[in-house]
Design a protein around this motif. Structure first.
Motif, PDB file in Angstrom:
ATOM      1  N   LEU A  98       0.843  -1.187   0.000  1.00 54.47           N
ATOM      2  CA  LEU A  98       0.000   0.000   0.000  1.00 54.47           C
ATOM      3  C   LEU A  98       0.880   1.239   0.000  1.00 54.47           C
ATOM      4  O   LEU A  98       1.899   1.300   0.705  1.00 54.47           O
ATOM      5  CB  LEU A  98      -0.896   0.022   1.240  1.00 54.47           C
ATOM      6  CG  LEU A  98      -2.200  -0.773   1.162  1.00 54.47           C
ATOM      7  CD1 LEU A  98      -2.727  -1.042   2.565  1.00 54.47           C
ATOM      8  CD2 LEU A  98      -3.238  -0.027   0.331  1.00 54.47           C
ATOM      9  N   GLN A  99       0.484   2.223  -0.782  1.00 54.23           N
ATOM     10  CA  GLN A  99       1.233   3.470  -0.871  1.00 54.23           C
ATOM     11  C   GLN A  99       0.308   4.658  -0.606  1.00 54.23           C
ATOM     12  O   GLN A  99      -0.909   4.526  -0.587  1.00 54.23           O
ATOM     13  CB  GLN A  99       1.859   3.608  -2.258  1.00 54.23           C
ATOM     14  CG  GLN A  99       2.801   2.470  -2.625  1.00 54.23           C
ATOM     15  CD  GLN A  99       3.371   2.629  -4.018  1.00 54.23           C
ATOM     16  OE1 GLN A  99       4.115   3.567  -4.310  1.00 54.23           O
ATOM     17  NE2 GLN A  99       3.030   1.696  -4.895  1.00 54.23           N
ATOM     18  N   SER A 100       0.933   5.818  -0.395  1.00 52.80           N
ATOM     19  CA  SER A 100       0.183   7.067  -0.136  1.00 52.80           C
ATOM     20  C   SER A 100      -0.836   6.874   0.982  1.00 52.80           C
ATOM     21  O   SER A 100      -1.996   7.289   0.880  1.00 52.80           O
ATOM     22  CB  SER A 100      -0.510   7.558  -1.406  1.00 52.80           C
ATOM     23  OG  SER A 100       0.406   7.780  -2.447  1.00 52.80           O
ATOM     24  N   ILE A 101      -0.410   6.232   2.077  1.00 52.78           N
ATOM     25  CA  ILE A 101      -1.312   5.985   3.200  1.00 52.78           C
ATOM     26  C   ILE A 101      -1.524   7.292   3.960  1.00 52.78           C
ATOM     27  O   ILE A 101      -0.567   7.973   4.332  1.00 52.78           O
ATOM     28  CB  ILE A 101      -0.720   4.920   4.138  1.00 52.78           C
ATOM     29  CG1 ILE A 101      -0.444   3.626   3.368  1.00 52.78           C
ATOM     30  CG2 ILE A 101      -1.656   4.656   5.320  1.00 52.78           C
ATOM     31  CD1 ILE A 101       0.336   2.591   4.165  1.00 52.78           C
ATOM     32  N   SER A 102      -2.789   7.630   4.174  1.00 53.02           N
ATOM     33  CA  SER A 102      -3.100   8.882   4.864  1.00 53.02           C
ATOM     34  C   SER A 102      -4.252   8.686   5.833  1.00 53.02           C
ATOM     35  O   SER A 102      -5.048   7.753   5.709  1.00 53.02           O
ATOM     36  CB  SER A 102      -3.445   9.989   3.864  1.00 53.02           C
ATOM     37  OG  SER A 102      -4.676   9.715   3.216  1.00 53.02           O
ATOM     38  N   VAL A 103      -4.328   9.597   6.804  1.00 55.38           N
ATOM     39  CA  VAL A 103      -5.413   9.559   7.784  1.00 55.38           C
ATOM     40  C   VAL A 103      -5.845  10.982   8.112  1.00 55.38           C
ATOM     41  O   VAL A 103      -4.999  11.882   8.246  1.00 55.38           O
ATOM     42  CB  VAL A 103      -4.974   8.810   9.066  1.00 55.38           C
ATOM     43  CG1 VAL A 103      -3.714   9.403   9.664  1.00 55.38           C
ATOM     44  CG2 VAL A 103      -6.080   8.811  10.099  1.00 55.38           C
TER      45      VAL A 103
END
Length: 351
Positions: free
Chosen positions: A291-296
């Protein structure tokens, strides 16, 4: 069709991705929402499978307590913990990668089972809880004895290409856009050797459909979107992992607000990430499979000051077990069995 997988459809998808790299970006979006009570709702939003929007409508009731016992289950709704959902996302992704690998090699699978174990270490002296010490037991039945070697090779490829598996064995960065923050390291924790063993059992049904059991009552289903070869019987592994991430962060933030005796009317946590299928499918080995560009993002309804809330959001990120699972590199023990005999065992970890 082989093993319920549309081989021609998968081949066509690979050609589309080779011709247009944008078609290989599968973007996922999950949320957790709490407005009071001892549980919250985790669910998935629409996914983008290349340029196609895939409507999603899967959800889980998640407890704020340490565990979800059978007594929590009503006639209409089952309750889970974030850790259980995280194990589901990890094991299901590995199993589907194995199904794809065997199918690509032209082998028929009669049965495939995964038992996924992990240990939940409680918080110690102010240090956060930890989910770690993973172990996969893989049991299969296939066409012939010669398939022992083939499935061993498929398991090794799984170790290198299963997106959720690669996500947890490698270090990752999580961005927090509304706090203008990038997190890729966490403070070390003190682990109490007393731990709770968590496990989920998953059985391959057909195609990309899996049945996951937590005890004699609770279960969930896993599948891929129609655009990715599934029939939409359940959320896919990335969506489940991202939902676990959102639920864990929400739970941790709610606990911190209660500890500080601050008023909280509600909180919504949204998590996003994407997989570039060129890496997972081996089209471009230079592209990570994970998984890439993981954001919250946090959306908080509270009279507390922004400075106070921002501080507790950062603390929640530091203390969430699933955040630590995603950011810090892990290692996983994999065991392949057939008719109770172990064929191969090895440790999978980051480069």
């Amino acid at each position: 069709m082989k093993n319920g997988v549309n081989v021609a459809g998968v081949s066509e998808l690979m050609h589309e991705i080779r011709d247009d790299s944008a078609q290989g970006v599968f973007a996922y979006d999950a949320e957790a929402q709490w407005t009071g009570g001892d549980s919250l709702l985790a669910f998935v939003n629409s996914a983008m499978i290349g340029s196609v929007k895939s409507s999603r409508s899967f959800q889980w009731r998640v407890t704020l307590a340490e565990s979800a016992s059978v007594s929590d289950v009503s006639a209409r709704e089952m309750v889970f913990t974030p850790e259980e959902l995280a194990l589901t996302g990890l094991g299901a992704c590995a199993m589907l990668t194995m199904v794809k690998g065997a199918t690509t090699c032209g082998r028929n699978i009669q049965s495939l089972q995964f038992l996924v174990k992990g240990k939940h270490y409680p918080a110690v002296d102010g240090h956060p809880a930890v989910l770690a010490d993973f172990d996969y037991r893989v049991e299969f039945d296939a066409e012939s004895e010669e398939d022992n070697h083939l499935f061993s090779e498929v398991l090794k490829k799984l170790s290198n290409h299963s997106p959720n598996h690669r996500t947890i064995v490698e270090r990752n960065t999580v961005s927090v856009p509304n706090a203008d923050l990038q997190v890729n390291t966490l403070n070390a924790v003190a682990i109490d050797r007393h731990s709770e063993l968590l496990q989920v059992e998953m059985n391959w049904e057909y195609g990309f459909q899996l049945h996951v059991s937590y005890d004699d009552v609770r279960y969930t289903r896993v599948d891929q979107p129609k655009q990715a070869g599934g029939i939409d019987k359940g959320a896919n592994p990335q969506e489940i992992l991202m939902s676990a991430f959102a639920a864990c962060l929400s739970r941790t933030f709610i606990q911190l607000m209660a500890k500080e005796k601050l008023s909280l009317n509600g909180v919504k946590v949204q998590t996003k990430g994407h997989v570039d299928m060129r890496g997972m499918l081996g089209i471009d080995p230079s592209i990570p499979s994970k998984l890439q560009s993981i954001s919250v993002d946090f959306f908080v309804d509270s009279p507390a000051s922004k400075q106070t809330l921002d501080g507790l959001i950062l603390k929640a990120i530091e203390q969430s077990p699933i955040t630590r699972l995603i950011i810090e590199p892990q290692q996983v023990n994999l065991h392949l069995h057939r008719q109770s005999a172990q064929i191969i065992a090895f440790v999978s970890k980051g480069e």
